[in-house]
Design a protein around this motif. Structure first.
Motif, mmCIF file in Angstrom:
data_model
loop_
_atom_site.group_PDB
_atom_site.id
_atom_site.type_symbol
_atom_site.label_atom_id
_atom_site.label_comp_id
_atom_site.label_asym_id
_atom_site.label_seq_id
_atom_site.Cartn_x
_atom_site.Cartn_y
_atom_site.Cartn_z
ATOM 1 N N THR A 1 0.801 -1.228 0.000
ATOM 2 C CA THR A 1 0.000 0.000 0.000
ATOM 3 C C THR A 1 0.835 1.280 0.000
ATOM 4 O O THR A 1 0.262 2.368 0.043
ATOM 5 N N GLY A 2 2.160 1.176 -0.026
ATOM 6 C CA GLY A 2 2.973 2.368 0.165
ATOM 7 C C GLY A 2 3.811 2.765 -1.027
ATOM 8 O O GLY A 2 3.494 2.450 -2.180
ATOM 9 N N VAL A 3 4.934 3.439 -0.751
ATOM 10 C CA VAL A 3 5.759 4.010 -1.812
ATOM 11 C C VAL A 3 6.544 2.964 -2.587
ATOM 12 O O VAL A 3 7.123 3.276 -3.626
ATOM 13 N N ALA A 4 6.565 1.709 -2.107
ATOM 14 C CA ALA A 4 7.286 0.653 -2.829
ATOM 15 C C ALA A 4 6.398 -0.080 -3.824
ATOM 16 O O ALA A 4 6.841 -1.052 -4.444
ATOM 17 N N GLN A 5 5.159 0.369 -4.000
ATOM 18 C CA GLN A 5 4.336 -0.235 -5.044
ATOM 19 C C GLN A 5 5.017 0.003 -6.397
ATOM 20 O O GLN A 5 5.360 1.123 -6.736
ATOM 21 N N GLY A 6 5.213 -1.064 -7.143
ATOM 22 C CA GLY A 6 5.909 -0.948 -8.417
ATOM 23 C C GLY A 6 7.396 -1.199 -8.305
ATOM 24 O O GLY A 6 8.090 -1.286 -9.328
ATOM 25 N N LEU A 7 7.934 -1.292 -7.074
ATOM 26 C CA LEU A 7 9.341 -1.622 -6.873
ATOM 27 C C LEU A 7 9.473 -3.110 -6.554
ATOM 28 O O LEU A 7 8.662 -3.672 -5.835
ATOM 29 N N ASP A 8 10.506 -3.749 -7.099
ATOM 30 C CA ASP A 8 10.750 -5.164 -6.814
ATOM 31 C C ASP A 8 11.887 -5.374 -5.821
ATOM 32 O O ASP A 8 11.918 -6.362 -5.099
ATOM 33 N N SER A 9 12.850 -4.443 -5.807
ATOM 34 C CA SER A 9 14.013 -4.578 -4.930
ATOM 35 C C SER A 9 14.254 -3.241 -4.238
ATOM 36 O O SER A 9 14.559 -2.247 -4.903
ATOM 37 N N TYR A 10 14.105 -3.241 -2.927
ATOM 38 C CA TYR A 10 14.254 -1.997 -2.164
ATOM 39 C C TYR A 10 14.635 -2.338 -0.732
ATOM 40 O O TYR A 10 14.574 -3.505 -0.303
ATOM 41 N N ALA A 11 15.029 -1.329 0.021
ATOM 42 C CA ALA A 11 15.407 -1.510 1.420
ATOM 43 C C ALA A 11 14.622 -0.520 2.271
ATOM 44 O O ALA A 11 14.407 0.620 1.866
ATOM 45 N N PHE A 12 14.204 -0.959 3.453
ATOM 46 C CA PHE A 12 13.431 -0.125 4.363
ATOM 47 C C PHE A 12 14.191 0.005 5.676
ATOM 48 O O PHE A 12 14.388 -0.978 6.388
ATOM 49 N N LEU A 13 14.653 1.229 5.989
ATOM 50 C CA LEU A 13 15.271 1.511 7.286
ATOM 51 C C LEU A 13 14.158 1.905 8.247
ATOM 52 O O LEU A 13 13.514 2.948 8.087
ATOM 53 N N TYR A 14 13.923 1.047 9.235
ATOM 54 C CA TYR A 14 12.757 1.177 10.101
ATOM 55 C C TYR A 14 13.143 1.723 11.476
ATOM 56 O O TYR A 14 13.945 1.129 12.199
ATOM 57 N N PHE A 15 12.558 2.874 11.824
ATOM 58 C CA PHE A 15 12.749 3.462 13.143
ATOM 59 C C PHE A 15 11.732 2.853 14.100
ATOM 60 O O PHE A 15 10.557 3.201 14.087
ATOM 61 N N GLY A 16 12.194 1.898 14.916
ATOM 62 C CA GLY A 16 11.403 1.419 16.037
ATOM 63 C C GLY A 16 12.040 1.983 17.285
ATOM 64 O O GLY A 16 12.489 3.128 17.303
ATOM 65 N N ALA A 17 12.101 1.162 18.343
ATOM 66 C CA ALA A 17 12.883 1.590 19.499
ATOM 67 C C ALA A 17 14.339 1.745 19.087
ATOM 68 O O ALA A 17 15.027 2.685 19.468
ATOM 69 N N GLY A 18 14.813 0.783 18.270
ATOM 70 C CA GLY A 18 16.142 0.875 17.676
ATOM 71 C C GLY A 18 16.021 1.212 16.201
ATOM 72 O O GLY A 18 15.129 1.963 15.799
ATOM 73 N N LEU A 19 16.903 0.617 15.387
ATOM 74 C CA LEU A 19 16.850 0.829 13.941
ATOM 75 C C LEU A 19 17.029 -0.521 13.262
ATOM 76 O O LEU A 19 18.014 -1.226 13.509
ATOM 77 N N GLY A 20 16.070 -0.884 12.433
ATOM 78 C CA GLY A 20 16.122 -2.161 11.729
ATOM 79 C C GLY A 20 16.110 -1.974 10.236
ATOM 80 O O GLY A 20 15.872 -0.872 9.722
#
Length: 391
Positions: A207-226
């Protein structure tokens, strides 16, 4: 050069029927609406094979006929689209102090969401809390039980006994039983278990900005960084499900080397603010401080740019993504500030003239990001073929 083994096509008689259904569903989802001949050309399946699968999907309620599209001479082809109410996915996120749940329809729209406090983190309490919350959110969604495809469950990583300690990974231990099997038994549904970064990465694909992308990376801000890394539509999970623990990688910061999430994470912001005598409890608190131009917060942002820039370069050179996405439990203004300040290196495989996507994108944010991502895991499995074409 991209080899043919990177191209996902349909499998004929010798391949799994479920794979072919995923191929056809994925093509329909990607196109919005599409005819049988177009699916056949794009997938490598025969017209007859596509017709048989279309008939099954119509009978199962996953797709709808959308009329005919005029296309030159002859009978206009019938168009097919996803039926939003044809299937539902349940998403669950377990945190040290709370449990979140959400239901998405087949098109990725959020139908219902709920939150409940978690009084203790022993396995029995967690299981009872998750089961009760899922019952409530499914009733609130109105989703027929028979239409629920499965559940995604997000838990703190890393999974299993590892050399990484002192974080939320100690919330639950699963040395004696697979968590997928445990929660599948508790919920009565097929279950996929992931960490928050991987779940958020999948949500961007649905549902997000990676629609149409096949290979991407997501840097996720939780309590830490994943880090959630998606290659050819599939998560890179690693041998034990722990790929992407980027927060523990050393990066440069003001002349020294430090673990990334010690200087780029929500916890690191809170520590910096505490040192200035400021307590924060929510993303809204951080957003108000940013809007007010708080000096301690702005100093943290300045300090975070060097290590975050190094992390982006590492991700680009390791995974060669179409884009790197920043998102998670961080206010949008702060994410936008970081995106506008990151120094994109020229010493990167991503530095090239023929780019078709930005190197950096802002993804979804807010406290439900990983919960929605958990449900997106289920939808992505329905849409993404698991067999690659052979050359």
């Amino acid at each position: 050069m991209i080899s043919r083994t990177d191209i996902v096509v349909g499998a004929n008689a010798e391949r799994a029927r479920s794979h072919n259904r995923q191929v056809v569903l994925g093509r329909i989802r990607g196109a919005g609406q599409i005819g049988r001949a177009e699916i056949a050309r794009a997938s490598g399946l025969s017209i007859q094979a596509v017709s048989n699968i279309i008939a099954d999907l119509l009978n199962d309620g996953f797709i709808l006929e959308q009329g005919r599209r005029v296309a030159g001479r002859g009978q206009p082809p019938v168009q097919y689209a996803l039926h939003a109410q044809g299937g539902y996915a349940l998403g669950v996120e377990i945190r040290p102090d709370a449990v979140f749940a959400a239901v998405l329809d087949l098109c990725g729209t959020t139908i219902a969401s709920e939150r409940a406090g978690l009084p203790a983190t022993d396995r029995g309490t967690v299981t009872r809390s998750v089961s009760a919350l899922c019952d409530r959110v499914l009733v609130a969604s109105g989703a027929p039980t028979a239409r629920v495809l499965g559940a995604g469950v997000v838990m703190p990583g890393p999974f299993g006994t590892t050399g990484i300690r002192g974080n939320d990974s100690e919330l639950l231990t699963w040395d004696d039983v697979a968590p997928e099997a445990w929660f599948s038994e508790a919920l009565g549904l097929p279950v996929l278990v992931e960490n928050d970064a991987n779940a958020a990465a999948m949500a961007e694909r649905i549902t997000g900005v990676a629609q149409g992308l096949d290979s991407y990376a997501f840097l996720y801000f939780g309590a830490g960084l994943g880090l959630g890394s998606v290659q050819k539509g599939r998560l890179m999970a690693g041998a034990f499900g722990n790929a992407g623990e980027i927060g523990h990688i050393p990066v440069p910061a003001s002349g020294s080397s430090v673990p990334l999430e010690s200087v780029v994470s929500r916890l690191s912001i809170q520590r910096a603010l505490q040192e200035a005598g400021i307590e924060t409890r929510s993303g809204e608190d951080l957003a108000r401080l940013y809007e007010a131009g708080n000096t301690a917060l702005l100093n943290w942002l300045d300090y975070a740019i060097e290590p975050l820039s190094a992390a982006v370069t590492i991700v680009e050179n390791l995974f060669d993504p179409q884009s790197v996405i920043l998102g998670g439990a961080m206010p949008d203004p702060i994410l936008d500030h970081l995106l506008g300040s990151v120094r994109l290196s020229e010493r990167s495989v991503a530095f090239r003239e023929n780019r078709t996507h930005p190197r950096l994108l802002r993804g979804a944010s807010g406290r439900m990001t990983a919960t929605l991502g958990a449900a997106a895991l289920v939808l992505n499995k329905a849409f993404t073929p698991q067999i690659s074409a052979q050359s």
